[in-house]
Scaffold this active site. Structure first.
Site, PDB file in Angstrom:
ATOM      1  CE1 TYR A  57      -8.824  52.375  51.880  1.00 13.48           C
ATOM      2  CE2 TYR A  57     -10.952  51.469  51.244  1.00 13.48           C
ATOM      3  CZ  TYR A  57     -10.169  52.558  51.587  1.00 13.48           C
ATOM      4  OH  TYR A  57     -10.721  53.811  51.637  1.00 13.48           O
ATOM      5  CB  SER A  62      -4.455  44.758  48.489  1.00 14.16           C
ATOM      6  OG  SER A  62      -5.314  45.766  48.014  1.00 14.16           O
ATOM      7  CD  GLN A  63      -4.741  49.882  53.678  1.00 15.31           C
ATOM      8  OE1 GLN A  63      -5.398  50.876  53.411  1.00 15.31           O
ATOM      9  NE2 GLN A  63      -4.991  49.107  54.728  1.00 15.31           N
ATOM     10  CG  HIS A 117      -6.767  42.933  44.248  1.00 15.19           C
ATOM     11  ND1 HIS A 117      -5.726  43.784  43.962  1.00 15.19           N
ATOM     12  CD2 HIS A 117      -7.086  43.181  45.546  1.00 15.19           C
ATOM     13  CE1 HIS A 117      -5.434  44.503  45.024  1.00 15.19           C
ATOM     14  NE2 HIS A 117      -6.243  44.147  46.003  1.00 15.19           N
ATOM     15  CG  ASP A 140      -5.006  43.824  40.637  1.00 15.80           C
ATOM     16  OD1 ASP A 140      -6.206  44.114  40.847  1.00 15.80           O
ATOM     17  OD2 ASP A 140      -4.149  43.777  41.526  1.00 15.80           O
TER      18      ASP A 140
END
Lengths: 302, 284
Positions: free
Chosen positions: A80, A163-164, A279, A250
């Protein structure tokens, strides 16, 4: 563990079919400019640009072995807040590696620049103009761009990110089932948007909590809109083998949502879970497995 | 006076000539019953306007405070909710990062070597000044208990603690930014040094001289704060830095949340606050 229930609009597939048909009318106009300063004896680096949704010009970095191809393509999709890193280390392993900067990232932010924080809630009540519509398409068009390269083997296209980047791995695999060979998704974000915002106060999902502080009456509108963008709704459309890895603590992308997206996949799949990991998604141990997974499916010697 | 001292004294002198002219704007969406969120703008070296996310707990205070120095990248998240509950928190964007990119926008890759052949033009001269300005601003706030202020980050946190002995605690994590030139096989961002030297081999001595001014190990003797350094693996520059700081060493377990919790607990202990994990199923 919390059940993650996601609203799936009846016209979910039609929405994305229509989106891809619309963007197909935009000429790709890919450009690959060799960058001497970032290249090495064994890897050539290119500064890439192409056109995408609404005509926004998207950038990326392409790193490819100097040895003769064909090479498998490896699409590296970003997190992100991070900018794409020149994927020289992946090219050294034998991949034609492409790190894309979807709209809003530094070199792709004209004229679209929602900021960070900002992207997650940019027009979030309207699926037609939500910022992620073009963003998801940009990742698809990145695959189209890399497949214009003569040294790339179109039968071997991998996706990888965390993640993203995990989210874009899922959405791109679902939107290009005839093209994508495999995908490795770490700590997938953009899965279970509303439940995630309830489960955590960490960014980026905290942006939704902040938005709802400003607009407390928008919760239902937001939930309906993000249904078009939820990785859990994309997952059943994936046909390529997928590797998903998550941290069981996470705080950024709740593990409940990682289980949910993995459950929703109907493809060949594997889930790696890591105790006490956040994460990082067990990155310290998972990367060896990710590399083996990609190499195995994409035909790269380890 | 050594060249090292002269360089940094000149930065301090230039900064002292520039009033910070702070502007603090309330951000309602980052306010709850427990804290109030602001965006701040300050003048730093240049002159250049920098940006910060500030949050202040609700109540009479004063509160312990944490300054987070910017990461290497274009974006810094606002302070975490848990930190806003316990501390006055300030996260700044240095010149070139988003929200502080008018009129200079940093390139990634590229920032780490921007102007590196001349220490007076090296972009990090201004970036360190941005961090020093933020330290001055935070510790002058009436809501802050100046006996309980910490700085957290990478090399920039070390340099900030060294140049402004205002901190009770220093928490260091992440790869050492300015020692990257010692690692020829490193990936980005440290690979930027190798890229620059391949393109400009004649700069090798100048780059070495510039980076010596920013070497955190060289700054460490001036740090008065109690320090904690995360050291992945044996030896290396972080181990030497920890020794120079007389710091508590922490070997990451690579179980990320466990490591985050350990860092949180150390800082909370130093600042007299309660430890809080960011992973909790009590959130709501």
């Amino acid at each position: 563990m919390t059940q993650v229930n996601v609203y799936r609009p009846d016209d979910f597939d039609d929405f994305w079919d229509s989106t891809l048909k619309q963007v197909a009318k935009v000429p790709l106009r890919p450009s690959f400019e060799y960058v001497e300063e970032r290249s090495t004896d064994d890897v050539a680096v290119y500064d890439v640009h192409y056109d995408s949704w609404a005509g926004v010009r998207i950038s990326g970095w392409y790193a490819v072995p100097r040895a003769a191809g064909p090479h498998p393509a490896l699409m590296l999709v970003p997190g992100y807040i991070s900018e794409p890193v020149i994927p020289r280390s992946w090219a050294k392993k034998g991949y034609a590696a492409f790190a894309v900067a979807p709209r809003g990232k530094l070199r792709s932010n004209q004229p679209y620049n929602p900021g960070y924080p900002g992207l997650l809630v940019d027009n979030i009540v309207d699926p037609n103009t939500y910022g992620y519509r073009g963003f998801y398409v940009d990742a698809v068009r990145a695959v189209d761009a890399v497949l214009t390269r003569p040294e790339v083997d179109p039968a071997r296209v991998g996706l990888h990110g965390s993640s993203q980047g995990g989210a874009l791995t899922i959405t791109t695999a679902a939107l290009m089932p005839d093209v994508v060979t495999c995908g490795a998704a770490g700590a997938p974000y953009l899965c279970g948007f509303m439940e995630s915002a309830r489960l955590t106060h960490s960014y980026p999902y905290e942006e939704i909590n902040e938005y709802l502080r400003d607009h407390p009456d928008h919760e239902q509108r937001v939930a309906q809109s993000v249904g078009y963008y939820d990785g859990i709704n994309f997952a059943p459309n994936i046909e390529a083998p997928m590797l998903v890895y998550i941290g069981l603590e996470d705080d950024v992308c709740p593990p409940e949502t990682g289980f949910a997206v993995h459950d929703a996949m109907k493809c060949e799949k594997e889930l790696l879970t890591y105790e006490r990991c956040g994460h990082d998604a067990g990155n310290h141990w998972a990367m060896e497995k990710v590399e083996a997974f990609l190499a195995g499916h994409l035909g790269v010697a380890q | 006076m050594s060249a090292f001292e002269g360089y940094w004294d000149a930065v301090d002198a230039e900064l002292a000539q520039l009033p910070p002219q702070p502007v603090r704007d309330l951000v309602p969406r980052r306010c709850t019953a427990d804290f109030t969120g602001y965006e701040v703008r300050l003048t730093s070296l240049g002159p250049y306007r920098i940006f910060g996310y500030l949050s202040v707990p609700t109540g009479p205070g004063p509160y312990p405070a944490v300054l987070t120095t910017p990461r290497y990248g274009s974006v810094n998240n606002p302070p975490h909710y848990n930190d806003r509950l316990r501390y006055v928190t300030l996260v700044i964007a240095h010149r070139g990062q988003r929200t502080a990119d008018s009129s200079y926008a940093a390139a990634y890759p590229g920032l780490l070597t921007d102007g590196i052949a001349d220490p007076d033009r090296y972009v990090y001269r201004g970036i360190v000044a941005d961090c020093l300005r933020a330290a001055e601003y935070l510790t002058a706030l009436p809501e802050v208990d100046t006996s309980r202020v910490a700085v957290a980050g990478d090399d920039l946190a070390v340099l900030t603690a060294a140049r402004r002995p205002l901190f009770a605690a220093l928490q260091v994590a992440g790869a050492p930014l300015f020692r990257g030139a010692d690692q020829p096989d490193a990936d980005y961002p440290a690979a930027e040094f190798g890229d620059h030297l391949r393109a400009h081999p004649q700069d090798a001595d100048a780059v070495r001289r510039t980076l010596a001014l920013f070497d955190p190990e060289r700054h460490a003797p001036a740090v008065t704060a109690a320090a904690r350094v995360e050291i992945p693996g044996e030896g290396g520059p972080l181990s030497a830095l920890a020794e120079a700081l007389d710091a508590q060493r922490y070997a990451p377990t690579h179980h990320g949340q466990a490591d985050n919790d350990a860092a949180d607990a150390w800082l909370a202990g130093r600042l007299g606050a309660a430890a809080m994990s960011r992973f909790s199923r009590m959130a709501g």
